[in-house]
Write an enzyme that holds these catalytic residues in place. Sequence first.
Site, PDB file in Angstrom:
ATOM      1  N   TYR A 368      20.951  43.814  11.198  1.00 11.92           N
ATOM      2  CA  TYR A 368      20.006  44.432  12.139  1.00 11.92           C
ATOM      3  C   TYR A 368      19.148  43.341  12.771  1.00 11.92           C
ATOM      4  CZ  TYR A 368      16.742  48.209  13.652  1.00 11.92           C
ATOM      5  OH  TYR A 368      15.975  49.095  14.375  1.00 11.92           O
ATOM      6  N   CYS A 369      19.129  43.285  14.097  1.00 10.00           N
ATOM      7  CA  CYS A 369      18.259  42.368  14.838  1.00 10.00           C
ATOM      8  C   CYS A 369      18.504  40.925  14.408  1.00 10.00           C
ATOM      9  CB  CYS A 369      16.799  42.791  14.648  1.00 10.00           C
ATOM     10  SG  CYS A 369      15.616  41.895  15.685  1.00 10.00           S
ATOM     11  N   VAL A 370      17.470  40.208  13.968  1.00  8.39           N
ATOM     12  CA  VAL A 370      17.624  38.794  13.634  1.00  8.39           C
ATOM     13  C   VAL A 370      18.570  38.585  12.464  1.00  8.39           C
ATOM     14  CG1 VAL A 370      15.418  38.054  14.600  1.00  8.39           C
ATOM     15  CG2 VAL A 370      15.510  38.916  12.253  1.00  8.39           C
ATOM     16  N   PHE A 397      23.338  45.836  14.718  1.00  3.50           N
ATOM     17  CA  PHE A 397      22.310  46.689  15.314  1.00  3.50           C
ATOM     18  C   PHE A 397      21.402  45.814  16.179  1.00  3.50           C
ATOM     19  CE2 PHE A 397      22.112  49.841  11.465  1.00  3.50           C
ATOM     20  CZ  PHE A 397      23.377  50.319  11.792  1.00  3.50           C
TER      21      PHE A 397
END
Length: 635
Positions: A368-370, A397
């Site tokens: 997710y993200c980073v 994500f």
Amino acid sequence: MTDKTGKTDMAGKPDMASVDAVVFEDLFRQQGEAMRAMFAPLMPAGTAAVAAPDPADLQHWAMSAAKLQKMWLDYSAEQSGHFEPMLARFGDIGKWTETFMSMAGQLPIAQAETQARLWSEGMALWTSVLGQFTPGTATPTAPALPRTDRRFADKRWHEQPAFALIHQTYLLLSEKLQHMADEAQGLSPERKEQLRFATKMLTDALSPANFPLTNPIVIERTMETKGENLVKGAEHLIEDLRKGQLTHTDPLAFELGRNIAVTPGKVIHETPLFQLIQYTPTTDEVFSTPLLIFPPWINRFYILDLNPQKSFIRWAVAQGLTVFVVSWKSADAAMADVVWDDYIRSQIEAIDHVRDRLKVPAVHTIGYCVAGTTLAATLAILARRGQADKVASATFFTAQVDFDDAGELRNFIDDRQLKMLDQLSTDGYLDGRIMAATFNALRGSDLIWNYVVNNYLLGQDYPAFDLLHWNGDTTNLPSKWHKAYLCDLYRDNRLVIPDALEADGTPIDLRRIAVPCYIQAGREDHIAPANSVWKLTRHLSGSWRFVLAGSGHIAGVVNPPEAGKYQYWLNPDDPATLEEFVSGATETKGSWWPDWAKWIAALAPARVASKGKRVPGGKGNRVIEDAPGRYVRSR
């Protein structure tokens, strides 16, 4: 001898305590009258709010004034020993603000031609607005004003000519300033985008909604409560100043393990950097290939487990997946030397631990993200080492690997601001509240000024909102890793250059990633823009499925099917750009989660019984503690 209260002491001298009481009573009454006098003229003429006050009302106003005065005196005394550190801290933040304000100073507002045009348009606006009011009344003859903005949707902004003029003039000036920023000449694309962002920050801050004497809702509330709203607002403000962070939600409304992060599970492994949680199955059979989730290391993992209705983790367990989640540790001084390599080694360690625990050859992964950015690097390293088969699939994500079009966060990354971040970092880590303030600034109108009005000016009670609670539950970051991430990825975009970066002694080439990938982006994402997320598809050598979800960085991901909200788009062709994807995409109402579940099931359909180590904490299965674990509670 008697004083003016008629009281004397035994020696016939005035009772000085009574004299002081009368003096302070007079003083507070004068303050109360002054406070009331400040707001009363701004109320509609002829209303009860401006009628002659009775003594009880004046006493109430006086008490409000006294409370405000006492609170600020107490807070000033409390902070007296911390004055210089506070100045230093706010001085550093002031440098950040100064960077943007200096850019806003490049707008051609001082040019005579610009001023003449603004004057002409301003006069036309005033004529238009005033023309909608019938003389002698406070009711617009037409329902529409020239410009609309949800900050001024309340009818009280439209009922009075003065407030209609105030907010319409503000909207005109904001529009013109933003246009000047868009049309500015002689700037690099990066500098021009910073100017646009600085202009928006400035105009958002100067909204008349943010000031008590230009906000009719605040004025009315102040008159109704006789200043009690400002007292309560000052209490909120002082508490936020003490903790160094804007409060968005009731801090006592939620408790980890009680009403958030409640999906049953156990911590089955831990290192100094992360805990690994395994969740208890709720189906008799589960897919043989387990799921390992890497949440962002800049946030708490329970964004994916807010409550039973919103929890992606609980939903994935219900689909028959054996779910593991990494809970990253908030940085402290012991993590001063943690860098990129450590997070990638941790992801590989978690993958290996799950494989060994369940005796399976591979795992499904989510980043997710980073953490998705880091997962891409991890997959490239595993491929380079000939170990790509440890991962059955990868889901991303709202994750970026190509930062050429990374959105508004790039406005916070230049040499001056990176130097300022070095000054703000202490003991080898960056305080999570600074990161929170940065993300809030990206949506200043929604996440800063809206709460300034509600919390400080209107004195409203805090709402009980789990998402906002999570948003304020900040994590600290290792300074070395944070700076390297900003420099190497956001600023220099080196991750997409084959072998330009390495980790744990292995060069990174994203073109080596051949595992099936599911890539989700949010149509309205302001942190990881959809076009930036899309670019991951340009660097993979294996199959991929791209889904564009409605909403943004959080709601676009955390969208359970039962909610029936938003929509998503799929395109079965092979578009080369996001624009081509959108033009040929098919829209489906509701959550994209079921589409992802079908994709996962098709990749590895084999199932096994939910027994043995598929059930954490079973007979002979040692665990460390119950979910959500200790690390998510560390501050």
